[in-house]
Design an enzyme around this catalytic site. Structure first.
Site, PDB file in Angstrom:
ATOM      1  NE  ARG A 227      16.309  13.826  13.931  1.00 34.14           N
ATOM      2  CZ  ARG A 227      16.845  15.016  14.131  1.00 34.14           C
ATOM      3  NH1 ARG A 227      17.293  15.331  15.336  1.00 34.14           N
ATOM      4  NH2 ARG A 227      16.943  15.888  13.148  1.00 34.14           N
ATOM      5  CD  GLU A 256      10.619  14.320  18.880  1.00 34.97           C
ATOM      6  OE1 GLU A 256      10.563  15.377  18.199  1.00 34.97           O
ATOM      7  OE2 GLU A 256      11.687  13.834  19.281  1.00 34.97           O
ATOM      8  CG  HIS A 275      13.355  17.454  19.144  1.00 41.31           C
ATOM      9  ND1 HIS A 275      13.046  16.555  18.152  1.00 41.31           N
ATOM     10  CD2 HIS A 275      14.637  17.862  18.876  1.00 41.31           C
ATOM     11  CE1 HIS A 275      14.066  16.423  17.319  1.00 41.31           C
ATOM     12  NE2 HIS A 275      15.037  17.209  17.738  1.00 41.31           N
TER      13      HIS A 275
END
Length: 309
Positions: A227, A256, A275
């Site tokens: 993360r 993000e 991601h």
């Protein structure tokens, strides 16, 4: 628990279309529907499969996260409302392991440079001492759960030596030495690659700070597939800009999508991916297998798979 209707939240679109999961779950003994994202449709469900959190989920009995991480869900409120929370841990090891192996090989064999040169039609071979092989190098894998296990298997297959960091220093196959988080700076100090594979918790938030980055070798690379908030991103930018570490491969970020203004886009020795390290065309098959078994157990009065709360 009472389980007649299972909803699939549209937020799973982040990983795969909700309809493909609906097809995979066609054999369930309960009604399964794709929700429209409104609270009204959630109230008709006893359970929900989701990527994102919605406040309406506080009124269902069971929430299943299609990710391993569950930091986006309000644990205290779920517990207060008696909501069961499960996750998809255990299905990402292969994909994440291969992603990390790809980063490691790209950085060592300078593949990221070749791809960048290709965009400009530039034929530019590396200097004689730029490219290297990973066999015999050391990697420190921080977090030895399902993700870490997949990473260790790939890196040892590439003949890297691996050390690990976990809360308890119990041995792990393929890992030469285990450190605890209290010794993180020592653990990272002799590794060419430091790979982060921990969940985001209060203990891991900001785990990799300026002190840890300073403890890394100047020719080391940070790889983050956990993360974004596990790393102090400002400290990482400073370390990269100051040449304190050689570079990074990052799949996750504090914000993000990564803003266009982020300095991370501009470093030649930083690989940025959006991601997607766990993405695979079979993702929905793996999620469906967990959901299917959890439904069976819940209907039998048993605990579901991967229960978090």
């Amino acid at each position: 628990m009472h389980l007649d209707t299972l909803g699939i939240d549209p937020s799973v679109e982040t990983i795969f279309p909700p309809e493909v999961l609906l097809d995979e779950l066609a054999d369930l003994p309960v009604e399964t529907v794709v929700l429209d994202g409104s609270g009204a449709t959630v109230r008709d469900c006893d359970g929900v499969v989701t990527f994102a959190h919605r406040d309406a989920f506080l009124d269902v009995e069971w929430v299943h996260s299609v990710q391993a991480g569950v930091d986006r869900f309000p644990h205290d409120r779920f517990e207060a409302n008696g909501v069961i929370l499960t996750n998809s841990t255990g299905i990402h090891g292969d994909a994440i392991g291969e992603t990390v192996a790809g980063y490691v090989l790209a950085l060592a064999r300078r593949i990221h440079e070749h791809v960048a040169n290709q965009q400009h039609g530039e034929w530019s071979q590396p200097d004689w001492d730029e490219a290297w092989t990973v066999a015999g190098e050391r990697a420190c894998v921080v977090g030895l759960g399902g993700l870490g296990r997949g990473i260790v298997d790939r890196l040892t297959g590439l003949r890297l030596e691996v050390t690990g960091v976990r809360r308890t220093p119990t041995p792990e196959p393929g890992v030469d030495r285990i450190y605890t988080p209290a010794d993180l700076e020592t653990a990272v100090s002799d590794s060419r690659f430091v790979v982060l594979a921990v969940p985001l918790t209060e203990e891991t938030r900001g785990l990799v700070d300026a002190a840890v980055l300073d403890a890394m070798r100047s020719d080391a690379y940070l790889v983050n597939v956990s993360r974004g908030d596990v790393v102090d991103q400002n400290a990482l930018v400073d370390a990269l800009a100051g040449g304190e570490i050689a570079g990074a491969a990052l799949d996750v970020f504090e914000e993000e999508p990564l803003p266009e203004s982020s300095p991370l886009w501009g470093f030649d020795e930083v690989i940025v991916s959006p991601h997607c390290g766990a993405f695979t065309r079979d993702y929905r098959v793996h999620v469906a297998a967990i959901v299917r078994e959890s439904v069976r157990r819940l209907l039998a009065g048993e605990d579901p798979v991967n229960r978090v709360l």
